[in-house]
Enzyme design. Structure first.
Site, PDB file in Angstrom:
ATOM      1  CB  SER A 141      12.367   0.191  -4.828  1.00 55.39           C
ATOM      2  OG  SER A 141      12.294   0.115  -6.237  1.00 55.39           O
ATOM      3  CE1 TYR A 154      10.016   5.350  -5.068  1.00 58.90           C
ATOM      4  CE2 TYR A 154      11.273   4.136  -6.718  1.00 58.90           C
ATOM      5  CZ  TYR A 154      10.304   4.169  -5.732  1.00 58.90           C
ATOM      6  OH  TYR A 154       9.625   3.011  -5.397  1.00 58.90           O
TER       7      TYR A 154
HETATM    8  P1  NAP Z   1       0.677   2.945  -3.341  1.00 56.90           P
HETATM    9  O1  NAP Z   1      -0.532   2.106  -3.489  1.00 56.90           O
HETATM   10  O2  NAP Z   1       0.689   4.309  -3.913  1.00 56.90           O
HETATM   11  O3  NAP Z   1       1.046   2.990  -1.792  1.00 56.90           O
HETATM   12  C1  NAP Z   1       1.787   3.992  -1.190  1.00 56.90           C
HETATM   13  C2  NAP Z   1       1.138   4.293   0.135  1.00 56.90           C
HETATM   14  O4  NAP Z   1       1.961   5.229   0.845  1.00 56.90           O
HETATM   15  C3  NAP Z   1      -0.237   4.920  -0.023  1.00 56.90           C
HETATM   16  O5  NAP Z   1      -1.179   4.149   0.692  1.00 56.90           O
HETATM   17  C4  NAP Z   1      -0.086   6.308   0.551  1.00 56.90           C
HETATM   18  O6  NAP Z   1      -1.250   6.652   1.298  1.00 56.90           O
HETATM   19  C5  NAP Z   1       1.114   6.171   1.471  1.00 56.90           C
HETATM   20  N1  NAP Z   1       1.835   7.416   1.594  1.00 56.90           N
HETATM   21  C6  NAP Z   1       2.391   8.175   0.617  1.00 56.90           C
HETATM   22  N2  NAP Z   1       2.924   9.292   1.130  1.00 56.90           N
HETATM   23  C7  NAP Z   1       2.702   9.239   2.465  1.00 56.90           C
HETATM   24  C8  NAP Z   1       3.000  10.091   3.552  1.00 56.90           C
HETATM   25  N3  NAP Z   1       3.656  11.255   3.367  1.00 56.90           N
HETATM   26  N4  NAP Z   1       2.619   9.724   4.794  1.00 56.90           N
HETATM   27  C9  NAP Z   1       1.959   8.564   4.993  1.00 56.90           C
HETATM   28  N5  NAP Z   1       1.645   7.715   4.012  1.00 56.90           N
HETATM   29  C10 NAP Z   1       2.011   8.043   2.762  1.00 56.90           C
HETATM   30  O7  NAP Z   1       1.947   2.227  -3.993  1.00 56.90           O
HETATM   31  P2  NAP Z   1       2.733   0.890  -3.643  1.00 56.90           P
HETATM   32  O8  NAP Z   1       3.360   0.485  -4.912  1.00 56.90           O
HETATM   33  O9  NAP Z   1       1.905  -0.086  -2.896  1.00 56.90           O
HETATM   34  O10 NAP Z   1       3.906   1.468  -2.715  1.00 56.90           O
HETATM   35  C11 NAP Z   1       4.271   0.895  -1.473  1.00 56.90           C
HETATM   36  C12 NAP Z   1       5.784   0.916  -1.370  1.00 56.90           C
HETATM   37  O11 NAP Z   1       6.341   0.037  -2.341  1.00 56.90           O
HETATM   38  C13 NAP Z   1       6.427   2.279  -1.624  1.00 56.90           C
HETATM   39  O12 NAP Z   1       7.450   2.517  -0.688  1.00 56.90           O
HETATM   40  C14 NAP Z   1       7.012   2.131  -3.018  1.00 56.90           C
HETATM   41  O13 NAP Z   1       8.101   2.981  -3.239  1.00 56.90           O
HETATM   42  C15 NAP Z   1       7.414   0.674  -2.981  1.00 56.90           C
HETATM   43  N6  NAP Z   1       7.633   0.053  -4.291  1.00 56.90           N
HETATM   44  C16 NAP Z   1       6.655   0.063  -5.232  1.00 56.90           C
HETATM   45  C17 NAP Z   1       6.909  -0.519  -6.465  1.00 56.90           C
HETATM   46  C18 NAP Z   1       5.882  -0.521  -7.567  1.00 56.90           C
HETATM   47  O14 NAP Z   1       6.263  -0.773  -8.739  1.00 56.90           O
HETATM   48  N7  NAP Z   1       4.598  -0.315  -7.291  1.00 56.90           N
HETATM   49  C19 NAP Z   1       8.145  -1.136  -6.712  1.00 56.90           C
HETATM   50  C20 NAP Z   1       9.100  -1.138  -5.713  1.00 56.90           C
HETATM   51  C21 NAP Z   1       8.845  -0.539  -4.496  1.00 56.90           C
HETATM   52  P3  NAP Z   1      -1.800   8.156   1.406  1.00 56.90           P
HETATM   53  O15 NAP Z   1      -1.734   8.739   0.040  1.00 56.90           O
HETATM   54  O16 NAP Z   1      -3.179   7.985   1.945  1.00 56.90           O
HETATM   55  O17 NAP Z   1      -0.895   8.851   2.394  1.00 56.90           O
END
Ligand code: NAP
Length: 256
Positions: A141, A154
């Site tokens: 991130s 985080y």
């Molecule tokens: P998201 O839709 O909430 O995706 C996160 C995924 O991680 C979910 O599918 C969730 O599935 C899975 N997850 C969470 N805890 C887990 C665990 N303990 N074991 C296995 N799977 C787990 O959000 P996203 O934004 O696409 O996030 C993806 C990545 O991008 C993350 O690492 C996040 O930090 C990063 N990111 C996001 C942003 C943003 O603004 N959205 C910005 C920078 C970086 P389950 O709940 O089914 O386990």
């Protein structure tokens, strides 16, 4: 080779095997569909089976596995079962916010477990199964490159991911593989929607105001799209990306 041929060749992943953690929603789901469209055989993981199935139903070549990234034994078993892989994307993550002085030790550990230890286990087990020419990618991130208020745990975890990737790249530099971190800015996914909801609950701001705050943090004035993160991952997995190693690539409209 025409430019369009070049583009499709660069994105051709036929015969490649990929694992994407957190593939049931957001960035991971978008990556799973794009990698499957490029011909890869993709395994997506997460804790919610229904979410994984809903993604798998959208394209041939996507398998699912219900695995928590923080469960060492389950992660070891997952990669042993899958066997050799070409692409491993440690994408699963979660973002909880709290003022620093009110951050409980449980919350601190939860954030480090899912965002840092989960990436460690994914990359360690993925590395054991990685074919020559393999690609390891961690979704970090911009919070891995700069500080944001109220998300100390985080941010610490995501900075840790960037350090881990740099170290592993140095250690494996002479091998035929790469490992890089993607650093998106605020991206339009369910994780961001949950953060908006949290701000609404805690501050009484409207959802529009909270969303505008995230949009305005990005110099472009809009959220990053999952497709923009996916495109960078596809590029890293292309045939001529072997010299890009140990990088933390900002996908943030220039915020970092
Ligand atoms: P998201 O839709 O909430 O995706 C996160 C995924 O991680 C979910 O599918 C969730 O599935 C899975 N997850 C969470 N805890 C887990 C665990 N303990 N074991 C296995 N799977 C787990 O959000 P996203 O934004 O696409 O996030 C993806 C990545 O991008 C993350 O690492 C996040 O930090 C990063 N990111 C996001 C942003 C943003 O603004 N959205 C910005 C920078 C970086 P389950 O709940 O089914 O386990």
């Amino acid at each position: 080779m025409s430019q369009s041929d070049r583009n499709s060749a660069a994105n051709s992943l036929a015969g490649k095997r990929a694992v994407i953690t957190g593939g049931g929603s957001g960035i991971g789901a978008d990556m799973a569909l794009a990698f499957a469209q490029a011909g890869a055989e993709v395994t997506i993981t997460g804790r919610r089976e229904a979410a994984l199935q809903a993604v798998a139903e959208q394209h041939d070549g996507i398998r699912t596995a219900v695995v928590d990234v923080t469960d060492e034994a389950a992660m070891v078993a997952l990669f042993e079962k899958i066997g050799n892989v070409d692409i491993v994307i440690a994408n699963a993550g979660a973002a909880e916010s709290a003022p620093f002085a009110k951050t409980s030790f449980e919350q601190w550990q939860r954030m480090l477990n899912v965002n840092l230890s989960g990436v460690f286990l994914t990359l360690r087990e993925g590395l054991k199964q990685l074919n020559d020419g393999g690609r390891l990618i961690a979704v970090a991130s911009t919070a891995g490159l700069k500080g944001y208020a109220y998300v100390g745990a985080y941010c610490a975890a995501k900075h840790g991911v960037v350090g881990l990737v740099r170290s592993l790249a140095a250690e494996t530099a002479t091998r035929d593989m790469t490992v890089n971190a993607l650093c998106p800015g605020f991206t339009d996914t369910p994780l961001l929607a949950a953060s908006v909801e949290n701000i609404v609950t805690k501050t009484g701001q409207s959802a529009e105001q909270a969303t505008a705050h995230f949009q305005s943090t990005n110099p472009t004035g809009r959220l990053v799209t999952p497709a923009e993160v996916t495109a960078t991952a596809l590029w890293l997995c292309g045939p001529n990306s072997g010299a890009i190693n140990g990088q933390a690539i900002s996908i943030s409209g220039g915020e970092v």
